[in-house]
Design an enzyme around this catalytic site. Structure first.
Site, PDB file in Angstrom:
ATOM      1  CD  GLU A  98      59.502  62.249 120.631  1.00  0.00           C
ATOM      2  OE1 GLU A  98      59.478  62.338 119.461  1.00  0.00           O
ATOM      3  OE2 GLU A  98      58.427  61.798 121.055  1.00  0.00           O
ATOM      4  CG  HIS A 106      56.583  68.194 111.648  1.00  0.00           C
ATOM      5  ND1 HIS A 106      55.394  68.083 111.580  1.00  0.00           N
ATOM      6  CD2 HIS A 106      56.959  66.933 111.877  1.00  0.00           C
ATOM      7  CE1 HIS A 106      54.938  66.840 111.619  1.00  0.00           C
ATOM      8  NE2 HIS A 106      56.079  66.013 111.856  1.00  0.00           N
TER       9      HIS A 106
END
Length: 347
Positions: free
Chosen positions: A80, A149
């Site tokens: 990321e 998540h």
């Protein structure tokens, strides 16, 4: 509280029949928005984990690789910080990147790039560099994806000057917010709730654009204001239906944007209803709900006839087990109970 919408001229003006609304999923609205952006501007491209061959972790970009090719639908490594940095550089260089981060939990790996580069470079260069970057990411719980998540971190990013934070809750906003974000010279973060991807709604064919500034009143009421965003909207609307059966009229405000916050729309509503419940899937401590409550205390304290109430997630990592996850997240019954605690019972 109009939502800053732009609409096509009435069909009667051209003598044609009114276009029929289309019922689509929130996922399809997101996909249509991305596809339209890619067609409209050759500078735009999508980059992220599994966005190409796999079609996106939530199938939002399914089919786009075949249509646009690997130079505009770019699969990245699981890095990321790296690919967000590439997106920032591409934006500065004149491209219009749409960077997808699979879940907002993973955005923390790119926090340095988002906060210390994307948000600050226009300021630190005296306006010499714009960063027209769009970051899309899934947020929220309710799909049994466990603690890594399932969190709602959009309130964290709303703390950072230089960013805009958009949270589409309807198919109309999911379809049109991306274009507004790409047209903005500043970095815009779009948070899409994972539970909403399968939700269906009527896409208004007359709606051609939305802005990134205004909240919208989704349901009018006189007795209490429910302030929410994202997946809190369908929950608040369901709670309002339940309360209406007992004669309690709840007004529901969809914030749509967490930065900038449209406080005038909230204050105007609270000044009429005299009571407010803020529904936020983030944790209560240091949350966007805390910011809204503080601003209401500063700007509208004497308009209130009851304490401000907040319905937020429990102060725990979101559990995996379905019954525990359900207990940890704000529910319709929790919203109804919060309203009943501050609204006098109807006879």
């Amino acid at each position: 509280g109009g939502g800053g919408e732009r609409r096509a001229p009435p069909p009667g003006a051209a003598g044609g029949a009114a276009p029929a609304s289309t019922r689509i999923t929130y996922r399809e609205a997101c996909r249509q928005a991305i596809r339209a952006a890619l067609i409209a501007d050759p500078r735009s491209f999508v980059m992220g984990e599994d966005v190409g061959k796999y079609g996106g972790c939530y199938a939002v970009t399914k089919g786009l690789l075949e249509e646009f090719g690997p130079t505009r639908i770019v699969d990245t490594p699981l890095a990321e910080n790296g690919f967000t940095g590439i997106g920032i550089g591409a934006a500065i260089a004149g491209l219009r990147p749409i960077v997808e981060i699979m879940t907002c939990n993973f955005s923390l790996l790119a926090l340095d790039q988002i906060m210390n580069n994307a948000a600050t470079l226009p300021h630190m260069t005296g306006g010499q560099f714009a960063v027209p970057l769009v970051l899309r990411m899934a947020t929220g719980g309710g799909r049994q994806l466990a603690a890594q998540h399932s969190h709602s971190l959009e309130g964290w990013f709303a703390h950072i000057p230089g960013l805009k934070v958009a949270v589409p809750a309807t198919v109309d906003d999911a379809r049109h917010m991306l274009a507004a974000a790409l047209a903005d010279p500043n970095p815009v973060l779009i948070f899409e709730h994972i539970v909403l991807y399968n939700a269906e709604g009527e896409l208004d064919p007359a709606l051609t654009a939305v802005d990134l500034e205004h909240a919208k009143v989704r349901r009018a009421g006189r007795d209490v204001t429910l302030v929410t965003y994202g997946n809190g909207l369908p929950k608040c609307l369901a709670a309002a239906d339940a309360l209406a059966r007992d004669g309690i009229e709840a007004e529901v405000i969809d914030l749509r944007m967490l930065r900038p916050l449209d406080m005038p729309t909230v204050v105007e509503s609270v000044a009429r209803t005299r009571r407010v419940v803020i529904v936020d899937e983030g944790w209560k401590s240091g949350s966007i709900s805390a910011e809204i409550a503080a601003r209401l205390a500063e700007e509208a304290l004497y308009e209130l006839d009851a304490p401000i109430r907040r319905v937020c997630s429990r102060e725990v990592p979101v559990p995996y087990a379905v019954h525990l996850e359900e207990a940890a997240l704000p529910g319709i019954d929790d919203i109804v109970a919060a309203v009943r605690a501050i609204v006098p019972a109807r006879r």
